[in-house]
Design a protein around this motif. Structure first.
Motif, PDB file in Angstrom:
ATOM      1  N   SER A   9       0.859  -1.169   0.000  1.00  0.00           N
ATOM      2  CA  SER A   9       0.000   0.000   0.000  1.00  0.00           C
ATOM      3  C   SER A   9       0.905   1.232   0.000  1.00  0.00           C
ATOM      4  CB  SER A   9      -0.876  -0.018   1.256  1.00  0.00           C
ATOM      5  OG  SER A   9      -1.713   1.094   1.314  1.00  0.00           O
ATOM      6  N   ASP A  10       0.426   2.309  -0.605  1.00  0.00           N
ATOM      7  CA  ASP A  10       1.197   3.548  -0.593  1.00  0.00           C
ATOM      8  C   ASP A  10       1.359   4.059   0.834  1.00  0.00           C
ATOM      9  OD1 ASP A  10       1.418   3.627  -3.377  1.00  0.00           O
ATOM     10  OD2 ASP A  10      -0.422   4.791  -3.605  1.00  0.00           O
ATOM     11  N   PHE A  11       2.464   4.708   1.090  1.00  0.00           N
ATOM     12  CA  PHE A  11       2.734   5.356   2.379  1.00  0.00           C
ATOM     13  C   PHE A  11       2.762   4.370   3.544  1.00  0.00           C
ATOM     14  CE2 PHE A  11       0.308   8.367  -0.318  1.00  0.00           C
ATOM     15  CZ  PHE A  11       1.371   9.176  -0.677  1.00  0.00           C
ATOM     16  N   CYS A  12       3.104   3.127   3.275  1.00  0.00           N
ATOM     17  CA  CYS A  12       3.183   2.086   4.304  1.00  0.00           C
ATOM     18  C   CYS A  12       4.655   1.890   4.676  1.00  0.00           C
ATOM     19  CB  CYS A  12       2.576   0.789   3.760  1.00  0.00           C
ATOM     20  SG  CYS A  12       2.938  -0.677   4.747  1.00  0.00           S
ATOM     21  N   PRO A  13       5.051   2.302   5.885  1.00  0.00           N
ATOM     22  CA  PRO A  13       6.459   2.155   6.257  1.00  0.00           C
ATOM     23  C   PRO A  13       6.894   0.692   6.358  1.00  0.00           C
ATOM     24  CG  PRO A  13       5.157   2.867   8.135  1.00  0.00           C
ATOM     25  CD  PRO A  13       4.256   2.919   6.935  1.00  0.00           C
ATOM     26  N   PHE A  14       5.988  -0.189   6.710  1.00  0.00           N
ATOM     27  CA  PHE A  14       6.327  -1.610   6.803  1.00  0.00           C
ATOM     28  C   PHE A  14       6.569  -2.203   5.418  1.00  0.00           C
ATOM     29  CE2 PHE A  14       3.784  -0.597  10.551  1.00  0.00           C
ATOM     30  CZ  PHE A  14       4.707  -0.907  11.543  1.00  0.00           C
ATOM     31  N   CYS A  15       5.801  -1.740   4.442  1.00  0.00           N
ATOM     32  CA  CYS A  15       5.999  -2.169   3.050  1.00  0.00           C
ATOM     33  C   CYS A  15       7.368  -1.713   2.566  1.00  0.00           C
ATOM     34  CB  CYS A  15       4.902  -1.607   2.151  1.00  0.00           C
ATOM     35  SG  CYS A  15       3.238  -2.147   2.583  1.00  0.00           S
ATOM     36  N   ALA A  48      -3.553 -14.828   2.061  1.00  0.00           N
ATOM     37  CA  ALA A  48      -2.836 -14.617   3.321  1.00  0.00           C
ATOM     38  C   ALA A  48      -3.599 -15.170   4.520  1.00  0.00           C
ATOM     39  CB  ALA A  48      -2.533 -13.140   3.507  1.00  0.00           C
ATOM     40  N   GLN A  49      -4.484 -16.104   4.271  1.00  0.00           N
ATOM     41  CA  GLN A  49      -5.203 -16.801   5.350  1.00  0.00           C
ATOM     42  C   GLN A  49      -5.960 -15.837   6.263  1.00  0.00           C
ATOM     43  OE1 GLN A  49      -1.903 -18.889   7.060  1.00  0.00           O
ATOM     44  NE2 GLN A  49      -1.670 -20.211   5.277  1.00  0.00           N
ATOM     45  N   GLY A  50      -6.591 -14.829   5.647  1.00  0.00           N
ATOM     46  CA  GLY A  50      -7.412 -13.890   6.395  1.00  0.00           C
ATOM     47  C   GLY A  50      -6.703 -12.635   6.865  1.00  0.00           C
ATOM     48  N   ARG A  51      -5.420 -12.558   6.687  1.00  0.00           N
ATOM     49  CA  ARG A  51      -4.687 -11.353   7.088  1.00  0.00           C
ATOM     50  C   ARG A  51      -5.054 -10.203   6.154  1.00  0.00           C
ATOM     51  NH1 ARG A  51       1.513 -13.202   8.354  1.00  0.00           N
ATOM     52  NH2 ARG A  51       1.033 -14.781   9.923  1.00  0.00           N
ATOM     53  N   THR A  52      -5.303  -9.051   6.730  1.00  0.00           N
ATOM     54  CA  THR A  52      -5.709  -7.898   5.927  1.00  0.00           C
ATOM     55  C   THR A  52      -4.667  -6.776   5.905  1.00  0.00           C
ATOM     56  OG1 THR A  52      -6.867  -6.942   7.819  1.00  0.00           O
ATOM     57  CG2 THR A  52      -8.160  -8.332   6.324  1.00  0.00           C
ATOM     58  N   SER A  53      -3.625  -6.902   6.705  1.00  0.00           N
ATOM     59  CA  SER A  53      -2.608  -5.855   6.759  1.00  0.00           C
ATOM     60  C   SER A  53      -1.586  -6.044   5.636  1.00  0.00           C
ATOM     61  CB  SER A  53      -1.897  -5.873   8.115  1.00  0.00           C
ATOM     62  OG  SER A  53      -1.245  -7.115   8.305  1.00  0.00           O
ATOM     63  N   PHE A  59       6.698 -16.351  -1.088  1.00  0.00           N
ATOM     64  CA  PHE A  59       7.820 -16.935  -1.823  1.00  0.00           C
ATOM     65  C   PHE A  59       7.300 -18.190  -2.493  1.00  0.00           C
ATOM     66  CE2 PHE A  59      11.808 -15.382   0.681  1.00  0.00           C
ATOM     67  CZ  PHE A  59      11.401 -14.077   0.560  1.00  0.00           C
ATOM     68  N   ASP A  60       7.368 -18.261  -3.804  1.00  0.00           N
ATOM     69  CA  ASP A  60       6.865 -19.409  -4.571  1.00  0.00           C
ATOM     70  C   ASP A  60       5.443 -19.783  -4.154  1.00  0.00           C
ATOM     71  OD1 ASP A  60       9.084 -19.685  -6.221  1.00  0.00           O
ATOM     72  OD2 ASP A  60      10.112 -21.028  -4.825  1.00  0.00           O
ATOM     73  N   GLY A  61       4.621 -18.769  -3.911  1.00  0.00           N
ATOM     74  CA  GLY A  61       3.227 -18.998  -3.569  1.00  0.00           C
ATOM     75  C   GLY A  61       2.971 -19.322  -2.110  1.00  0.00           C
ATOM     76  N   ASN A  62       4.039 -19.474  -1.322  1.00  0.00           N
ATOM     77  CA  ASN A  62       3.892 -19.782   0.108  1.00  0.00           C
ATOM     78  C   ASN A  62       3.962 -18.505   0.927  1.00  0.00           C
ATOM     79  OD1 ASN A  62       3.885 -22.703  -0.171  1.00  0.00           O
ATOM     80  ND2 ASN A  62       6.026 -22.467  -0.761  1.00  0.00           N
ATOM     81  N   LEU A  63       3.038 -18.361   1.855  1.00  0.00           N
ATOM     82  CA  LEU A  63       2.980 -17.168   2.692  1.00  0.00           C
ATOM     83  C   LEU A  63       4.185 -17.097   3.615  1.00  0.00           C
ATOM     84  CD1 LEU A  63       1.408 -14.689   3.754  1.00  0.00           C
ATOM     85  CD2 LEU A  63       0.256 -16.253   5.346  1.00  0.00           C
ATOM     86  N   ILE A  64       4.928 -15.995   3.509  1.00  0.00           N
ATOM     87  CA  ILE A  64       6.010 -15.692   4.441  1.00  0.00           C
ATOM     88  C   ILE A  64       5.439 -14.874   5.591  1.00  0.00           C
ATOM     89  CG2 ILE A  64       8.185 -14.408   4.723  1.00  0.00           C
ATOM     90  CD1 ILE A  64       8.442 -17.032   3.139  1.00  0.00           C
ATOM     91  N   GLY A  65       4.528 -13.970   5.282  1.00  0.00           N
ATOM     92  CA  GLY A  65       3.911 -13.111   6.288  1.00  0.00           C
ATOM     93  C   GLY A  65       4.155 -11.660   5.961  1.00  0.00           C
ATOM     94  N   GLY A  66       4.280 -10.866   7.001  1.00  0.00           N
ATOM     95  CA  GLY A  66       4.470  -9.440   6.841  1.00  0.00           C
ATOM     96  C   GLY A  66       5.913  -9.021   7.021  1.00  0.00           C
ATOM     97  N   SER A  67       6.102  -7.738   7.216  1.00  0.00           N
ATOM     98  CA  SER A  67       7.433  -7.161   7.352  1.00  0.00           C
ATOM     99  C   SER A  67       8.183  -7.728   8.559  1.00  0.00           C
ATOM    100  CB  SER A  67       7.303  -5.643   7.478  1.00  0.00           C
ATOM    101  OG  SER A  67       8.555  -5.048   7.644  1.00  0.00           O
TER     102      SER A  67
END
Length: 83
Positions: A9-15, A48-53, A59-67
């Motif tokens: 997302s724009d202006f997302c420091p974690f991104c 992302a299994q329900g994660r909205t953040s 990686f290769d279609g597998n969820l790593i998660g967030g920052s």
């Protein structure tokens, strides 16, 4: 190197932090900005299994998660083996 996808997302420091870490490691990735695309945000949430953040990183279609999850992989040394 795995196929890396990152929903952002724009202006997302974690991104920005996650993208900078991947770039520092020489990784290339495909970025999907969910700001103006509700369908893309729904896709991200489902993958992302329900994660909205953001970011949500795959990686290769597998969820790593967030920052924080990516940073933890870096600290533990696991990120190098995944890349």
């Amino acid at each position: 190197m795995p196929k890396i996808e990152i929903y952002t997302s724009d202006f997302c420091p974690f991104c920005a932090r996650a993208k900078n870490l991947l770039k520092k490691r020489g990784a290339t990735f495909t970025e999907f900005n969910v700001d103006m695309n509700p369908a893309l945000r729904v896709e991200m949430t489902e993958r992302a299994q329900g994660r909205t953040s953001v970011p949500q990183i795959f990686f290769d279609g597998n969820l790593i998660g967030g920052s924080d999850d990516l940073a933890a992989l870096e600290v533990s040394g696991e990120l190098e083996s995944l890349l």
